[in-house]
Design an enzyme around this catalytic site. Structure first.
Site, PDB file in Angstrom:
ATOM      1  N   HIS A   3       0.805  -1.213   0.000  1.00 24.26           N
ATOM      2  CA  HIS A   3       0.000   0.000   0.000  1.00 24.26           C
ATOM      3  C   HIS A   3       0.844   1.273   0.000  1.00 24.26           C
ATOM      4  O   HIS A   3       0.289   2.368  -0.022  1.00 24.26           O
ATOM      5  CB  HIS A   3      -0.907   0.011   1.225  1.00 24.26           C
ATOM      6  CG  HIS A   3      -0.155   0.047   2.525  1.00 24.26           C
ATOM      7  ND1 HIS A   3       0.632  -0.992   2.943  1.00 24.26           N
ATOM      8  CD2 HIS A   3      -0.069   1.002   3.489  1.00 24.26           C
ATOM      9  CE1 HIS A   3       1.172  -0.686   4.120  1.00 24.26           C
ATOM     10  NE2 HIS A   3       0.764   0.506   4.460  1.00 24.26           N
ATOM     11  N   CYS A   4       2.186   1.158   0.018  1.00 28.50           N
ATOM     12  CA  CYS A   4       3.015   2.352   0.165  1.00 28.50           C
ATOM     13  C   CYS A   4       3.950   2.597  -1.019  1.00 28.50           C
ATOM     14  O   CYS A   4       3.816   3.583  -1.740  1.00 28.50           O
ATOM     15  CB  CYS A   4       3.847   2.272   1.449  1.00 28.50           C
ATOM     16  SG  CYS A   4       2.909   2.509   2.959  1.00 28.50           S
ATOM     17  N   ILE A   5       4.915   1.716  -1.211  1.00 30.32           N
ATOM     18  CA  ILE A   5       6.033   2.020  -2.099  1.00 30.32           C
ATOM     19  C   ILE A   5       5.621   2.200  -3.559  1.00 30.32           C
ATOM     20  O   ILE A   5       6.171   3.056  -4.242  1.00 30.32           O
ATOM     21  CB  ILE A   5       7.142   0.954  -1.941  1.00 30.32           C
ATOM     22  CG1 ILE A   5       7.622   0.942  -0.477  1.00 30.32           C
ATOM     23  CG2 ILE A   5       8.322   1.253  -2.845  1.00 30.32           C
ATOM     24  CD1 ILE A   5       8.618  -0.137  -0.163  1.00 30.32           C
TER      25      ILE A   5
ATOM     26  N   ASP B  21       3.228   5.923  -3.025  1.00 30.83           N
ATOM     27  CA  ASP B  21       3.600   7.158  -2.330  1.00 30.83           C
ATOM     28  C   ASP B  21       4.492   8.102  -3.125  1.00 30.83           C
ATOM     29  O   ASP B  21       4.328   9.326  -3.019  1.00 30.83           O
ATOM     30  CB  ASP B  21       4.268   6.822  -0.990  1.00 30.83           C
ATOM     31  CG  ASP B  21       3.322   6.087  -0.056  1.00 30.83           C
ATOM     32  OD1 ASP B  21       2.122   6.011  -0.375  1.00 30.83           O
ATOM     33  OD2 ASP B  21       3.784   5.583   0.980  1.00 30.83           O
TER      34      ASP B  21
END
Length: 435
Positions: free
Chosen positions: A272-274, A277
């Site tokens: 869900h991040c890299i 973001d």
């Protein structure tokens, strides 16, 4: 006594009620941690099925056992989809997704919708904390004006902070309480109240000068990983063309005791991040006339990796007189990284989609994901395949996308016709192709 003084008193005495908005991979562990240290917790989620499971003492996340849910329930934790209960909470912590839209631009709809749902029931003397990763300025430019429109002024009759989540699913060494907590406040009073709350549940607090600094900190952490993974993925492609084993090279370079941090290549980025973001910063940077070429290049390389893997699968089949079209291909590992059940943004799913688009009959095997989950952009009506000798042998090609420890790699290599290994997990063999 002012509203904020009363809030401080309730926080310090642990009589404050904590509301967690979004009970997923971030919100649920945080809710359980606050319950563990003795605070009353109300979990809010729009998914009625999640709410029902939690209130029945059941879990929908593999690493969170039903026993942990039941312990929290015994301590007073409850879940609800009734946002009018916001008025009961003293601290409101938002842990909702921040995806990209179809143009790879920030989608704050989950944050905005959550805030709009809770604000009619908000009151003076509450602390609002945003944990969702987002672009620098979101707390000041999106949340604060909405509070002020309701007569709530941060630092005067309410508190507003940003404290980014730092969950690492599957990491046995760092749980919620162990990971230092970065936090920035709209005012010094807001920061002090936020620290007072979180320090009940988190061992180490890392205060910064503003919410914008806290927002940028989270982006830097993930962009650092994205850029370095992009570098090593590009190195993998170059090494492959030269007939060099990139994993051997990385291991050798890692023996240098200074100046080198090993990153492992793979089939692309997931979670869900890299994968997401960096684009939050590149989008916001354009407002300031900055073109973040380095960050975007790394993102493009990582985004292309599933295509690279699909090409290696086609080559492996071609070398054995087979076309992708009509071949039966088994993808090993659906989660975005090993030993977890989280499939968000998993490159394995995109690899399946690419191969199916070329006419392959695709299937998957993942001990952590028994049924293919519901997704916005992909629809596979599949169950995890059992890895028996006969079942392994019936596929024309296996693709190791996620190297779960639960896989029997010796069994796979003994019975597979050909395996495309995207993780460098398998020993060299005549039926194994590095990708």
């Amino acid at each position: 006594m002012s509203n904020l003084q009363l809030l401080r008193q309730r926080i310090e005495s642990k009589t404050a009620v904590v509301g967690i908005y979004g009970l997923g991979y971030v919100g649920l562990p945080l809710a359980l941690r606050f319950a563990e240290v003795g605070l009353k917790v109300i979990g809010f989620d729009i998914d009625a099925a999640k709410v029902s499971k939690l209130n029945a003492g059941q879990s929908y996340i593999e690493r969170i056992t039903p026993n942990l849910i039941q312990q929290a329930r015994a301590r007073g934790f409850e879940a609800t989809d009734d946002f009018s209960r916001t008025t009961e909470a003293d601290a409101l912590i938002i842990c909702v997704p921040t995806p990209l839209d179809r143009h790879r631009e920030p989608d704050l709809s989950f944050i905005v919708n959550t805030v709009e749902a809770l604000l009619p029931h908000a009151r003076e003397g509450q602390l609002l904390s945003l944990e969702s990763t987002t672009w620098p300025g979101t707390t000041e430019e999106v949340l604060a004006p909405r509070l002020r429109a309701r007569g709530l002024e941060p630092g005067q009759n309410c508190a507003l902070v940003f404290s980014p989540e730092r969950e690492d699913p599957g990491n046995p060494h760092y749980g919620t309480k162990d990971i230092p907590k970065v936090i920035g406040g709209t005012t010094p009073t807001c920061l002090a109240l936020g620290q007072a709350l979180y320090q009940h549940a988190i061992q180490t607090m890392v205060p910064v000068s503003s919410t914008r600094a806290a927002e940028m900190t989270k982006l830097l952490e993930n962009i650092h990983r994205s850029v370095n993974i992009g570098l090593v993925n590009e190195m993998k492609i170059v090494a492959d063309k030269m007939g060099i084993n990139i994993h051997e090279v990385i291991d050798a370079a890692a023996t240098k005791p200074f100046g080198f941090v090993p990153y492992k290549p793979g089939p692309g980025l997931g979670g869900h991040c890299i994968p997401i973001d960096p684009y939050y910063l590149t989008w916001k940077a354009r407002e300031y006339g900055v073109n973040t070429r380095f960050i975007e290049l790394a993102g493009d390389i990582n985004h292309h990796m599933p295509n690279w893997v699909a090409g290696k699968v086609a080559d492996a089949l071609n070398d054995r007189g087979k076309a992708v079209k009509g071949s039966r291909i088994l993808v090993l590992g659906l989660a975005y990284k090993k030993n977890i059940d989280d499939t968000r943004e998993s490159p394995a799913v995109e690899i399946m989609d690419l191969l199916q688009g070329k006419g392959a009959e695709v299937a998957y095997s993942d001990p952590h994901v028994p049924t293919f989950p519901r997704k916005r952009d992909y629809a596979f009506d599949l169950q995890s395949e059992p890895l028996t000798p006969d079942n392994i042998a019936r596929f024309d090609c296996l693709v190791l996308a996620t190297d779960h420890d639960a896989f029997d790699y010796a069994l796979l290599q003994r019975h597979a016709r050909v395996i495309v290994d995207t993780r460098g997990r398998l020993a060299a063999a005549s039926n194994t192709v590095a990708a």
